[in-house]
Design a protein around this motif. Structure first.
Motif, PDB file in Angstrom:
ATOM      1  N   GLU A 106       0.804  -1.214   0.000  1.00 21.81           N
ATOM      2  CA  GLU A 106       0.000   0.000   0.000  1.00 21.81           C
ATOM      3  C   GLU A 106       0.841   1.270   0.000  1.00 21.81           C
ATOM      4  N   LEU A 107       2.168   1.117  -0.017  1.00 21.61           N
ATOM      5  CA  LEU A 107       3.052   2.284  -0.054  1.00 21.61           C
ATOM      6  C   LEU A 107       3.095   2.827  -1.481  1.00 21.61           C
ATOM      7  N   PRO A 108       2.498   3.978  -1.745  1.00 28.72           N
ATOM      8  CA  PRO A 108       2.305   4.439  -3.125  1.00 28.72           C
ATOM      9  C   PRO A 108       3.546   4.985  -3.809  1.00 28.72           C
ATOM     10  N   ASN A 109       4.570   5.359  -3.021  1.00 26.06           N
ATOM     11  CA  ASN A 109       5.749   5.997  -3.603  1.00 26.06           C
ATOM     12  C   ASN A 109       7.003   5.138  -3.547  1.00 26.06           C
ATOM     13  N   LEU A 110       6.852   3.888  -3.148  1.00 28.47           N
ATOM     14  CA  LEU A 110       8.007   3.021  -2.952  1.00 28.47           C
ATOM     15  C   LEU A 110       8.665   2.657  -4.279  1.00 28.47           C
ATOM     16  N   ALA A 132       0.285  -0.056  -4.810  1.00 31.59           N
ATOM     17  CA  ALA A 132      -0.627   1.071  -4.941  1.00 31.59           C
ATOM     18  C   ALA A 132      -0.102   2.158  -5.869  1.00 31.59           C
ATOM     19  N   GLY A 133       1.215   2.231  -6.048  1.00 32.21           N
ATOM     20  CA  GLY A 133       1.791   3.306  -6.839  1.00 32.21           C
ATOM     21  C   GLY A 133       1.770   3.047  -8.330  1.00 32.21           C
ATOM     22  N   ASN A 134       2.203   4.052  -9.078  1.00 30.22           N
ATOM     23  CA  ASN A 134       2.264   3.931 -10.532  1.00 30.22           C
ATOM     24  C   ASN A 134       3.507   3.176 -10.993  1.00 30.22           C
ATOM     25  N   THR A 135       4.497   3.065 -10.117  1.00 30.68           N
ATOM     26  CA  THR A 135       5.743   2.377 -10.439  1.00 30.68           C
ATOM     27  C   THR A 135       5.888   1.134  -9.575  1.00 30.68           C
ATOM     28  N   THR A 136       6.274   0.039 -10.185  1.00 32.12           N
ATOM     29  CA  THR A 136       6.525  -1.181  -9.434  1.00 32.12           C
ATOM     30  C   THR A 136       7.916  -1.116  -8.833  1.00 32.12           C
ATOM     31  N   PRO A 137       8.045  -1.222  -7.513  1.00 34.13           N
ATOM     32  CA  PRO A 137       9.375  -1.108  -6.894  1.00 34.13           C
ATOM     33  C   PRO A 137      10.243  -2.330  -7.144  1.00 34.13           C
ATOM     34  N   ASP A 138      11.543  -2.124  -7.136  1.00 28.14           N
ATOM     35  CA  ASP A 138      12.471  -3.253  -7.138  1.00 28.14           C
ATOM     36  C   ASP A 138      12.195  -4.079  -5.888  1.00 28.14           C
ATOM     37  N   LYS A 152       0.597 -15.109  -8.655  1.00 29.48           N
ATOM     38  CA  LYS A 152       0.223 -14.800 -10.037  1.00 29.48           C
ATOM     39  C   LYS A 152       0.127 -13.297 -10.268  1.00 29.48           C
ATOM     40  N   SER A 153      -0.153 -12.550  -9.207  1.00 28.31           N
ATOM     41  CA  SER A 153      -0.259 -11.093  -9.337  1.00 28.31           C
ATOM     42  C   SER A 153       1.054 -10.459  -9.773  1.00 28.31           C
ATOM     43  N   PHE A 154       2.184 -11.145  -9.531  1.00 30.04           N
ATOM     44  CA  PHE A 154       3.472 -10.624  -9.991  1.00 30.04           C
ATOM     45  C   PHE A 154       3.531 -10.587 -11.516  1.00 30.04           C
ATOM     46  N   GLY A 155       2.763 -11.450 -12.164  1.00 29.42           N
ATOM     47  CA  GLY A 155       2.752 -11.471 -13.614  1.00 29.42           C
ATOM     48  C   GLY A 155       2.086 -10.250 -14.216  1.00 29.42           C
ATOM     49  N   ASP A 156       1.269  -9.574 -13.419  1.00 28.90           N
ATOM     50  CA  ASP A 156       0.594  -8.359 -13.888  1.00 28.90           C
ATOM     51  C   ASP A 156       1.458  -7.124 -13.693  1.00 28.90           C
ATOM     52  N   LEU A 157       2.553  -7.282 -12.976  1.00 31.99           N
ATOM     53  CA  LEU A 157       3.445  -6.164 -12.710  1.00 31.99           C
ATOM     54  C   LEU A 157       4.490  -6.037 -13.807  1.00 31.99           C
ATOM     55  N   ASN A 158       5.013  -4.836 -13.948  1.00 28.96           N
ATOM     56  CA  ASN A 158       6.098  -4.600 -14.893  1.00 28.96           C
ATOM     57  C   ASN A 158       7.272  -4.017 -14.117  1.00 28.96           C
ATOM     58  N   PHE A 159       8.059  -4.908 -13.529  1.00 24.28           N
ATOM     59  CA  PHE A 159       9.228  -4.461 -12.778  1.00 24.28           C
ATOM     60  C   PHE A 159      10.175  -3.736 -13.727  1.00 24.28           C
ATOM     61  N   SER A 160      10.573  -2.539 -13.345  1.00 25.37           N
ATOM     62  CA  SER A 160      11.448  -1.769 -14.224  1.00 25.37           C
ATOM     63  C   SER A 160      12.924  -2.030 -13.965  1.00 25.37           C
ATOM     64  N   GLY A 161      13.242  -2.522 -12.756  1.00 24.83           N
ATOM     65  CA  GLY A 161      14.639  -2.750 -12.431  1.00 24.83           C
ATOM     66  C   GLY A 161      14.957  -4.190 -12.117  1.00 24.83           C
ATOM     67  N   GLU A 162      14.696  -4.612 -10.875  1.00 30.09           N
ATOM     68  CA  GLU A 162      15.188  -5.911 -10.423  1.00 30.09           C
ATOM     69  C   GLU A 162      14.169  -6.621  -9.549  1.00 30.09           C
ATOM     70  N   ILE A 163      14.137  -7.947  -9.679  1.00 26.97           N
ATOM     71  CA  ILE A 163      13.398  -8.809  -8.762  1.00 26.97           C
ATOM     72  C   ILE A 163      14.311  -9.967  -8.382  1.00 26.97           C
ATOM     73  N   ASP A 164      14.533 -10.128  -7.082  1.00 27.68           N
ATOM     74  CA  ASP A 164      15.441 -11.161  -6.587  1.00 27.68           C
ATOM     75  C   ASP A 164      14.695 -12.025  -5.572  1.00 27.68           C
TER      76      ASP A 164
END
Length: 265
Positions: A106-110, A132-138, A152-164
Motif C-alpha cells: 500500500e506504499l504508493p511511492n516506494l 498502490a503506486g504507478n511504479t513497481t518497486p524493485d 500470479k499477481s506478480f505477472g501483472d506487474l512490470n518491474f522496471s529494475g530488479e526482482i530477486d
C-alpha cells in the motif's frame, strides 16, 4: 569508547530529517520508542529487539528508511504501510521472522523494497503483487525461507529494475514473470524449487541478467540447433544440451567464442 557517526539526510528547504539510517558497527541497544517524537534521526548500530510502532509517527516527511545489518528481530511490522511518503525501505541483513505483511504493497511511492537476508517464512501473498503506486518497486526477498509459488499477481506487474527471489524454498512455474514487453532488467530465481520448460519462455530485450541455477528447469530435446551467421557475442554456454552441436551451428557471429569455437580472449 565507541565513535558513532550520525548521517543526516535533510530536506534542503525545511531542514527536517527525512532519512534515518541504521548501519551496524559494534554498538548495541534497542530502538527507543522516542524515535517517533524526535525531529532528527536516532542512529544506533547493532540494534536488538523489534521495530517500534512509534516510527509510524514520522509518516509526514520520512522518505528513506534503512534498518539493515543489525540484529533486529520480530516480525516485519504492518504499520510501516503508514509511511505513505516512503520511497526506499531497507530491512535487509537482520533476524526478522514471520510472513511478509500484505499492507506493504500500500506504499504508493516506494521504488525499492529490501527484505532480503532475514528469516522470513510462509507464502508470498497475492496482495504483495498489487502495489498502490504507478511504479513497481524493485523487490529483494532473497536469502529467506519463503515457500510456495510466486503469486500470479506478480505477472501483472512490470518491474522496471530488479526482482530477486533467490535462495528460498519457492516452487512452481514462475515463467509468467517474463514476456516480450516486460521491462525488468535483472531477475534472480536461483536456488529454489522452480520447475518449468525454459524453451517455451519469451524473454524481453530489456533483460540483461538472469540467474536460474539450482532449480528443476528443463528444456525441449533439441534435434537441430543453428544460430550461425548472426550477430551473437560472448561465450557459448558450456553446459546442458548445447555442447552437443558442432562449430557450424555457431559459425560467423560477431564475437562468439568458446568451445566448439576458438577460446574467448
Amino acid at each position: 569508547m565507541h565513535l558513532i557517526h550520525v548521517y543526516k539526510y535533510c530536506d534542503r528547504n525545511t531542514g527536517r530529517i527525512i532519512a534515518p539510517t541504521i548501519f551496524s558497527r559494534n554498538i548495541s541497544g534497542q530502538i527507543t520508542p522516542a524515535v517517533g517524537d524526535l525531529p532528527q534521526s536516532l542512529i544506533h548500530p547493532n540494534l536488538v529487539g523489534e521495530i517500534p510502532s512509534s516510527i509510524s509517527k514520522l509518516s509526514e516527511h520520512l522518505t528513506f528508511l534503512k534498518l539493515s545489518w543489525t540484529n533486529l528481530s520480530g516480525p516485519v511490522p504492518s504499520f510501516l504501510s503508514q509511511l505513505k511518503n516512503l520511497h526506499f525501505l531497507d530491512l535487509s541483513f537482520n533476524n526478522l521472522s514471520g510472513s511478509i505483511p500484505p499492507p506493504l504493497s500500500e506504499l504508493p511511492n516506494l521504488i525499492a523494497h529490501h527484505l532480503n537476508r532475514n528469516k522470513l517464512t510462509g507464502n508470498i501473498r497475492e496482495s504483495l503483487g498489487k502495489f498502490a503506486g504507478n511504479t513497481t518497486p524493485d523487490l529483494y526477498l532473497s536469502h529467506n525461507m519463503l515457500t510456495g509459488p510466486v503469486p500470479k499477481s506478480f505477472g501483472d506487474l512490470n518491474f522496471s529494475g530488479e526482482i530477486d527471489l533467490s535462495r528460498n524454498k519457492l516452487e512452481g512455474d514462475p515463467s509468467f514473470l517474463f514476456g516480450k514487453n516486460k521491462t525488468v532488467q535483472v531477475v534472480d530465481l536461483s536456488r529454489n524449487l522452480f520447475q518449468f520448460d525454459i524453451s517455451k519462455v519469451e524473454f524481453s530485450e530489456n533483460l540483461v541478467y538472469l540467474d536460474l541455477n539450482h532449480n528443476k528447469i528443463s528444456e525441449l530435446e533439441l534435434q537441430f540447433f543453428n544460430v550461425s551467421y548472426n550477430k551473437l557475442c560472448g561465450q557459448i554456454p558450456q553446459g546442458g544440451k548445447l555442447k552437443r552441436f558442432d562449430l557450424y551451428s555457431y559459425f560467423d557471429n560477431i564475437c562468439l567464442c568458446g568451445d566448439p569455437l576458438p577460446a574467448c580472449k
